[in-house]
Design a protein around this motif. Structure first.
Motif, PDB file in Angstrom:
ATOM      1  N   SER A  18      19.139  -4.027  20.656  1.00  0.00           N
ATOM      2  CA  SER A  18      18.110  -5.063  20.678  1.00  0.00           C
ATOM      3  C   SER A  18      18.240  -6.009  19.498  1.00  0.00           C
ATOM      4  N   THR A  28      19.178  -9.890  20.285  1.00  0.00           N
ATOM      5  CA  THR A  28      18.149 -10.898  20.031  1.00  0.00           C
ATOM      6  C   THR A  28      18.596 -11.840  18.913  1.00  0.00           C
ATOM      7  N   THR A  65       5.400  -9.843  19.478  1.00  0.00           N
ATOM      8  CA  THR A  65       5.247  -8.891  18.384  1.00  0.00           C
ATOM      9  C   THR A  65       4.135  -7.931  18.780  1.00  0.00           C
ATOM     10  N   ALA A 125      10.467  -3.965  21.110  1.00  0.00           N
ATOM     11  CA  ALA A 125      10.013  -5.295  20.702  1.00  0.00           C
ATOM     12  C   ALA A 125      10.127  -5.486  19.199  1.00  0.00           C
ATOM     13  N   ARG A 176      13.625  -6.312  18.433  1.00  0.00           N
ATOM     14  CA  ARG A 176      13.970  -7.677  18.841  1.00  0.00           C
ATOM     15  C   ARG A 176      13.426  -8.671  17.819  1.00  0.00           C
ATOM     16  N   TYR A 230       3.862  -6.484  28.486  1.00  0.00           N
ATOM     17  CA  TYR A 230       4.932  -7.473  28.435  1.00  0.00           C
ATOM     18  C   TYR A 230       5.041  -8.186  29.778  1.00  0.00           C
ATOM     19  N   ALA A 287      10.298 -11.553  23.860  1.00  0.00           N
ATOM     20  CA  ALA A 287      10.738 -10.156  23.838  1.00  0.00           C
ATOM     21  C   ALA A 287      11.247  -9.700  25.196  1.00  0.00           C
TER      22      ALA A 287
END
Lengths: 365, 365
Positions: B166, B170, B190, B201, B204, B239, B267
């Motif tokens: 991740s 990202t 976040t 997350a 990321r 999400y 994310a």
DNA sequence: GACCCGGGTTTCAACGTTGAAATCACGGGA
DNA sequence: TCCCGTGATTTCAACGTTGAAACCCGGGTC
């Protein structure tokens, strides 16, 4: 090699620690027979100490049930089937069942295998969402495992089925366009191969035609858009976004263009989503110039541009009915086959707003 | 009630018809021992006549394996997990395994239950995609069943894991925006609850920050958009498209509006899709004013308006690695835990076009 | 002619559980 | 006091399959 020591303690191990017979341990666990509080406590302590878990295979062998259902779908990756699987897993869990998911990729052989129960004998029942096989093949292939068919592809009277009425739902969707003043309607998703029979798409086309007839309208043959024949190698099947995009683009690029088309009924949401993109790329306003409706109410359909009006089948209810049906068959294999209907509703969104706000085209989440 | 006559013929029934011992029938079926051509033929005829299928429960009891894997995911209805399930079912099938799908709904208790193998003892191994539980809980709950964790939430060294990086992915996505000239970047997704630890997350976000640092940039705290705390009652988790929509709308409605934001890293794709809608509703051009990237490469992301640039994890490879890992554990339970990485790639589309075509914003399917 | 070899086949036992029935302990009623 | 009944516990057998080993038999070999 001797049988794998499956590394798990058995009833006998627990019994040895608790100082009782292994049958008593079984009684504690199943709760079928009365057990004194003191032995129960000792047994439970021993169970905890060894972290004992019953060996389901042995139980199944003994009682003849696995508490496992098989759900067989063409593609788990398509939103409709993902939602369906979600609904089935949830409904099965509510009655103490787990679900094995089998993907057929629309392959007739694999659908037949699924119907017959191959590789699945350990499952108590099968929920089959067929895509390629027909009535006779299914009836020939089915084995002894209780079977419930999902969807309208199969129409044989001798199988349990749970369906959402494609004809009336699509008729409703079409009538929704007509009520909003659309008069030149098209259908995206006719199937080229007539021999394939009663696929859901055919029934949806029938519903489309029914609504037109009721309104004294007729569809221009140019506005009946075929999708490519089924191709196993394609990762997603033919009712895809890509296919919808390609077909509508072809229409727009054709000699007559839209030819007055002001409403498009799609056999499913993915086709509709592809259609929306093709229309957008060509600068055709939706719903201004063409209104679009889909079928499925995929989660993403609320987020397309514009949001897609769609038929929302009640998959939760569908799944509950299907699980109930298959369990009925498990209890009584000779129970006569039933056909049950799951409800649906029309979800109006901006791609085809209801009559009153037809021109406004405001966003409805 | 005596054990359910499971209505299926057994080896003995077949043997009686073929005129051999039931062990010979077993030999014919398993192919383990040599059988003369003539008896093989007789046995096969009898098998066909009775439509015999081996009783997997009995076989499992004897050999200690079920050829069944359990895949435990939070929500089958989310595109990422639907794709993952598809990949796992396909990878498992290639090695002769079927897959039981378990949905945890992100419920910690159910995740622990899944890790422990409860209700699943008949499965040979568990693939767990955890969402709520942490390292210690997992290690405490896990049972004897081989377990492979999918994703980066769990970081314990003592468990087999298969992950997609991740942080670097990202970072790459963020660097892609920076390379295209974006300088004021935000991150959507976040997590408020720092105690939840190493959720994907967070990693990321870390990747996002790493890329900024490398470019000598810094993020305006106003542009770090939290999502709602996890709520089990929500059907889709946090999400979601809805959440992305709400959060970006809140930003736009806030005192400073975009405050110069020209790039948004999300994310996951669902958040990005919600963000796209909020930006569109507010008349903010994408990618003209704000470029957007997601993570997942959900199928629908190629069809959003504009199409979404995203990180595409190789779920096929992830699934193959995971299945291979768990089968390795099945063969050798003492095999030391490994962490394996599945590849990913950046899929550039119109929502964040690469540097060369940054201003054009043409549609890339 | 006794012996061995090996393909083909069978017998035996066990996997871990539960239904059925037998056994045991014990308190209450005749 | 003896018997019965009920609750608690145990013994027994079986679910359908496969590993292990025994068995059978015809064809070489010495």
């Amino acid at each position: 090699m001797s049988p794998r020591r499956s590394a798990g303690p058995t009833l006998k191990d627990v019994a040895a620690i608790a100082g009782v017979s292994y049958r008593t341990v079984s009684n504690v666990i199943s709760g079928k027979a009365p057990v004194s509080a003191s032995t129960r406590a000792r047994v439970e302590a021993a169970v905890a100490e060894l972290d004992y878990r019953p060996q389901l295979a042995a139980r199944q062998l003994r009682v003849g049930r696995s508490n496992l259902l098989t759900l067989s779908v063409p593609f788990l990756s398509l939103p409709y089937f993902a939602q369906l699987a979600h609904a089935v897993v949830t409904a099965a869990e509510a009655v103490g069942y787990d679900v094995v998911v089998d993907e057929t990729h629309g392959d007739p052989e694999r659908e037949l295998r699924a119907a017959s129960g191959y590789r699945t004998l350990l499952s108590d029942g099968i929920l089959l969402s067929a895509m390629s096989i027909g009535d006779e093949e299914l009836m020939a292939a089915r084995g002894r495992t209780p079977l419930v068919v999902l969807g309208e592809r199969i129409r044989a009277a001798r199988v349990d089925r749970v369906v959402v009425d494609s004809v009336t739902s699509t008729r409703d969707a079409t009538a929704h366009l007509i009520a909003a003043g659309r008069r030149t309607l098209g259908f995206l998703g006719t199937v080229p191969d007539a021999s394939s029979g009663a696929a859901a798409a055919d029934l949806r086309l029938e519903g489309f035609r029914t609504a037109l007839r009721a309104a004294g309208l007729e569809a221009d043959p140019r506005h009946l858009l075929e999708v490519s024949p089924w191709d196993q190698r394609s990762p997603d099947g033919d009712y895809s976004r890509e296919e919808g995009h390609a077909r509508v683009r072809a229409l727009l690029a054709g000699p007559d263009g839209l030819a007055g088309l002001d409403g498009l009924v799609c056999a499913n949401d993915l086709l509709a989503i592809g259609a929306l993109r093709a229309l957008r790329e060509a600068g055709v306003e939706v719903p201004g110039r063409v209104a679009v409706v889909g079928w499925d109410d995929a989660p993403e359909s609320a987020y397309t541009v514009p949001p897609l009006t769609s038929i929302a089948p009640d998959l939760g209810e569908l799944a509950r009915l299907a699980v109930a049906s298959v369990l009925r068959l498990v209890d009584d294999p000779d129970s006569p086959p039933r056909v049950e209907q799951a409800p649906y509703r029309l979800v109006p969104r901006a791609s085809a707003p209801p009559a009153s706000t037809s021109s406004a085209g405001q966003l409805v989440p």
